[in-house]
Design a protein around this motif. Structure first.
Motif, short mmCIF file in Angstrom:
data_model
loop_
_atom_site.label_atom_id
_atom_site.label_comp_id
_atom_site.label_asym_id
_atom_site.label_seq_id
_atom_site.Cartn_x
_atom_site.Cartn_y
_atom_site.Cartn_z
N TRP A 1 0.82 -1.21 0.00
CA TRP A 1 0.00 0.00 0.00
C TRP A 1 0.85 1.26 0.00
O TRP A 1 0.44 2.30 -0.54
CB TRP A 1 -0.95 -0.01 1.19
CG TRP A 1 -2.07 -0.99 1.05
CD1 TRP A 1 -2.55 -1.53 -0.10
CD2 TRP A 1 -2.85 -1.55 2.12
NE1 TRP A 1 -3.58 -2.39 0.17
CE2 TRP A 1 -3.79 -2.44 1.52
CE3 TRP A 1 -2.85 -1.41 3.50
CZ2 TRP A 1 -4.72 -3.15 2.26
CZ3 TRP A 1 -3.77 -2.13 4.25
CH2 TRP A 1 -4.70 -2.99 3.64
N VAL B 1 1.39 2.71 -3.26
CA VAL B 1 0.20 3.20 -3.97
C VAL B 1 -0.33 4.51 -3.38
O VAL B 1 -0.75 5.40 -4.12
CB VAL B 1 -0.91 2.12 -3.93
CG1 VAL B 1 -2.17 2.62 -4.63
CG2 VAL B 1 -0.41 0.82 -4.58
N TYR B 2 -0.28 4.65 -2.05
CA TYR B 2 -0.87 5.82 -1.39
C TYR B 2 0.24 6.73 -0.89
O TYR B 2 1.01 6.36 0.01
CB TYR B 2 -1.79 5.39 -0.25
CG TYR B 2 -2.96 4.56 -0.73
CD1 TYR B 2 -4.11 5.15 -1.25
CD2 TYR B 2 -2.91 3.16 -0.69
CE1 TYR B 2 -5.18 4.39 -1.71
CE2 TYR B 2 -3.97 2.39 -1.14
CZ TYR B 2 -5.10 3.01 -1.65
OH TYR B 2 -6.14 2.25 -2.10
N THR B 3 0.32 7.92 -1.46
CA THR B 3 1.47 8.79 -1.23
C THR B 3 1.53 9.38 0.19
O THR B 3 2.60 9.76 0.65
CB THR B 3 1.47 9.95 -2.24
OG1 THR B 3 0.24 10.71 -2.09
CG2 THR B 3 1.54 9.41 -3.66
N ARG B 4 0.38 9.48 0.85
CA ARG B 4 0.35 10.09 2.19
C ARG B 4 0.38 9.05 3.31
O ARG B 4 0.45 9.42 4.49
CB ARG B 4 -0.91 10.94 2.34
CG ARG B 4 -0.99 12.12 1.40
CD ARG B 4 -2.34 12.79 1.49
NE ARG B 4 -2.44 13.95 0.61
CZ ARG B 4 -3.58 14.56 0.31
NH1 ARG B 4 -4.71 14.12 0.82
NH2 ARG B 4 -3.58 15.60 -0.49
N LEU B 5 0.35 7.79 2.96
CA LEU B 5 0.17 6.74 3.98
C LEU B 5 1.36 6.65 4.93
O LEU B 5 1.18 6.47 6.14
CB LEU B 5 -0.08 5.39 3.30
CG LEU B 5 -0.47 4.23 4.21
CD1 LEU B 5 -1.69 4.58 5.05
CD2 LEU B 5 -0.74 2.98 3.38
N TRP C 1 -6.81 10.06 6.08
CA TRP C 1 -6.02 11.02 5.31
C TRP C 1 -4.93 10.29 4.52
O TRP C 1 -4.65 10.61 3.36
CB TRP C 1 -5.40 12.04 6.25
CG TRP C 1 -4.45 12.98 5.58
CD1 TRP C 1 -4.76 14.01 4.74
CD2 TRP C 1 -3.02 12.97 5.67
NE1 TRP C 1 -3.61 14.65 4.31
CE2 TRP C 1 -2.53 14.03 4.87
CE3 TRP C 1 -2.11 12.18 6.37
CZ2 TRP C 1 -1.17 14.30 4.74
CZ3 TRP C 1 -0.75 12.43 6.25
CH2 TRP C 1 -0.30 13.48 5.43
N GLY C 2 -4.29 9.30 5.15
CA GLY C 2 -3.22 8.56 4.49
C GLY C 2 -3.68 7.83 3.24
O GLY C 2 -2.93 7.72 2.26
N PHE C 3 -4.92 7.34 3.25
CA PHE C 3 -5.45 6.62 2.10
C PHE C 3 -6.16 7.54 1.11
O PHE C 3 -6.78 7.06 0.16
CB PHE C 3 -6.43 5.54 2.56
CG PHE C 3 -5.76 4.29 3.07
CD1 PHE C 3 -5.16 3.40 2.20
CD2 PHE C 3 -5.74 4.02 4.43
CE1 PHE C 3 -4.54 2.25 2.68
CE2 PHE C 3 -5.13 2.87 4.92
CZ PHE C 3 -4.52 1.98 4.03
N SER C 4 -6.07 8.85 1.31
CA SER C 4 -6.86 9.78 0.49
C SER C 4 -6.20 10.18 -0.82
O SER C 4 -6.84 10.80 -1.66
CB SER C 4 -7.17 11.06 1.31
OG SER C 4 -5.98 11.77 1.58
N ASN C 5 -4.94 9.88 -0.99
CA ASN C 5 -4.24 10.29 -2.21
C ASN C 5 -3.51 9.10 -2.81
O ASN C 5 -2.56 8.58 -2.23
CB ASN C 5 -3.25 11.41 -1.92
CG ASN C 5 -2.72 12.06 -3.18
OD1 ASN C 5 -3.50 12.36 -4.09
ND2 ASN C 5 -1.43 12.26 -3.26
N ARG C 6 -3.96 8.68 -3.98
CA ARG C 6 -3.43 7.48 -4.63
C ARG C 6 -2.55 7.87 -5.82
O ARG C 6 -2.84 8.82 -6.53
CB ARG C 6 -4.59 6.61 -5.08
CG ARG C 6 -4.17 5.29 -5.72
CD ARG C 6 -5.37 4.44 -6.01
NE ARG C 6 -4.98 3.17 -6.57
CZ ARG C 6 -5.54 2.00 -6.24
NH1 ARG C 6 -6.53 1.99 -5.36
NH2 ARG C 6 -5.15 0.89 -6.80
#
Length: 241
Positions: A180, A183-187, A228-233
């Protein structure tokens, strides 16, 4: 954060002191451990990613969490000493805050510079160093929850079983988070912010226990961080590039 550290679960776990009843609760405990250890798992996944090679990442997680399991079992056996020895808890809080700050700063620096897998930092990061870092990180996370687990049940084998389940859940969720994180830039940032939150909570327990937020508030903050972490892919074009 572990399942045993949630006060509302105490009656359920205490009622399972008989091994036959525990077997019925095992699936629930595994699921709870997987959910509640997400903040720990993402930190372990981010640390493992320093190796870049997926095979080495899996090997580091296996070895690091194997060592972490040994640490957890020792902590459970010495839980009363751990509870009373505040310098160890202070050291754990400081380590988690250091981990949070240094990795967030490093992420900002990497955003400003082109990635270079042959950098000196990457060359110095070996399997053994990552394994030790993984074990120490889990140890710092475990200090608070181990003391809570022993307070919930006086059945040492039951508490040790919970510790084993926690490590198994961490291994499974860490493997997922490694994928993950690509894939997710903020995670990754969300995970390290959650790590810092745990460090602050440990400090508050030592310095001002009367202002420690309730468990539901902490879980709510962590949930918001992960939302928030999963909000930007990463877009498909960026992933292919």
């Amino acid at each position: 954060m572990e399942a045993e550290s949630i006060p509302s679960l105490s009656p359920l776990i205490q009622a399972a002191d008989q091994w036959g009843e525990l077997l019925v609760l095992l699936p629930l405990l595994v699921a709870l451990e997987a959910v509640l250890s997400a903040d720990n798992a993402i930190a372990l996944a981010a640390i493992s990613r320093r190796l870049h090679d997926p095979k080495l990442q899996g090997q580091a997680l296996n070895l690091g969490l194997g060592l972490a399991l040994v640490f957890r079992l020792v902590l459970i056996a010495a839980a009363q000493w751990v509870l009373d020895f505040w310098p160890l808890q202070l050291l754990a809080a400081g380590y988690l805050l250091w981990l949070c700050v240094t990795n967030l700063r490093q992420a900002d620096a990497e955003d400003d510079e082109p990635a270079d897998d042959s950098s000196a930092e990457a060359a110095q990061t070996g399997l053994s160093g990552v394994v030790v870092t993984l074990a120490l990180t889990d140890l710092a996370f475990s200090l608070d929850s181990v003391a809570a687990a022993v307070a919930v049940s006086d059945n040492l084998l039951l508490v040790m079983t919970g510790g084993v389940l926690g490590v198994v859940a961490l291994r499974l969720t860490s493997g997922l988070f490694i994928r993950w994180l690509e894939v997710y830039t903020r995670l990754e940032a969300a995970g390290y912010l959650a790590v810092g939150l745990v460090g602050i909570r440990l400090l508050l327990r030592l310095a001002a226990p009367q202002v420690v937020p309730p468990e539901w508030a902490l879980l709510g903050i962590v949930a918001l961080l992960f939302a928030w972490g999963f909000s930007n892919r990463v877009s498909d074009a960026e992933a292919e590039g």
